[in-house]
Design an enzyme around this catalytic site. Sequence first.
Site: not given
Length: 248
Positions: A107, A122, A217-218
């Site tokens: 991005d 990437h 967070p995971e």
Amino acid sequence: MMIDTNVAEKISDKAEKSKRIVFLTGAGISAESGVPTFRGTDGLWRNFRAEDLATPQAFERDPKLVWEWYDMRRQNLLPLEPNKAHKAIADIEKTGYEVTLITQNVDGLHQKAGNVNCLELHGNIWNVRCIDEGKIFENMEVPLSIIPPACACGSIVRPHIVWFGESLDADIISKAASAAENSDLMFIVGTSAVVQPAASFPLLARQSRAYVVEINPELTPISGIVDISLHAKAGDAMPYIAEILQDI
Ligand code: BV8
């Protein structure tokens, strides 16, 4: 958000002995800027099939469909701004540490935040590549007036992005691997750590005795091998980490 004092002390202690710091980032670092992740609840791969859109076979089969998807993502991305986490990493780059930023993101938000040295594993969604000549150039046209867009030579261009099943740029991969191997401290921010070869860099760093901190967070497949797994949003944790590193 305050980082637990114990954790802050550990990071501060390691940072004091560190010269080379590596950041490995993924889609989660851009989530708070409004960029969708790939594998989360609203992730891109929940609504689109990677095989139809992010493989060389998909592009060969239907370049128009693939470009329409990238055109949509470029339209959504154009107004978005870097968040506190991107800015924190850009600030750390300006300190005395030797910083290498490795990102899986396409991005361009790290550069927009002011990061100069960014290894884009990437590729970048704002660059295109001629399928005939291999020439790479920037294309900021949003929305695209002609799909698929063309090169001056008359051939069509493709997004300058590494699709599934394609090799990563050899020079970038070697710089990233060597930064991981030579790092004293590594922060892994906002990646599900399932896409190879990026997911192997934390292991390389660990094997080379770097101190590895994950911010997500995971839980992820690498949560068990890192030194600290910080369950937090990047935008909350990274400004504190920048403060800790700058206070030394
Ligand atoms: C290659 C471009 C050699 C598209 C992308 C079986 C075993 C091992 C490997 C393979 C295998 N089968 C195939 C492979 C190889 C394959 C691979 O790894 N597949 C996996 C999925 C099994 N890899 C490749 O093909 C690579 N090339 O290996 O070359 C080769 C050659 C031929 C044959 C074989 C090998 C090329 C990989 C490049 C793929 N390109 N995208 C585009 O962007 O348009 S991958 C895609 O995933 C994105 O680029 C993305 O960057 C990347 C990684 O995803 P993440 O960034 O981690 O994002 P994700 O959504 O998954 O996770 C977000 C995380 O953020 C979550 O954990 C979430 O909790 C967290 N989060 C959310 N909010 C926040 C947050 N964290 C912090 N703060 C928040 N606020």
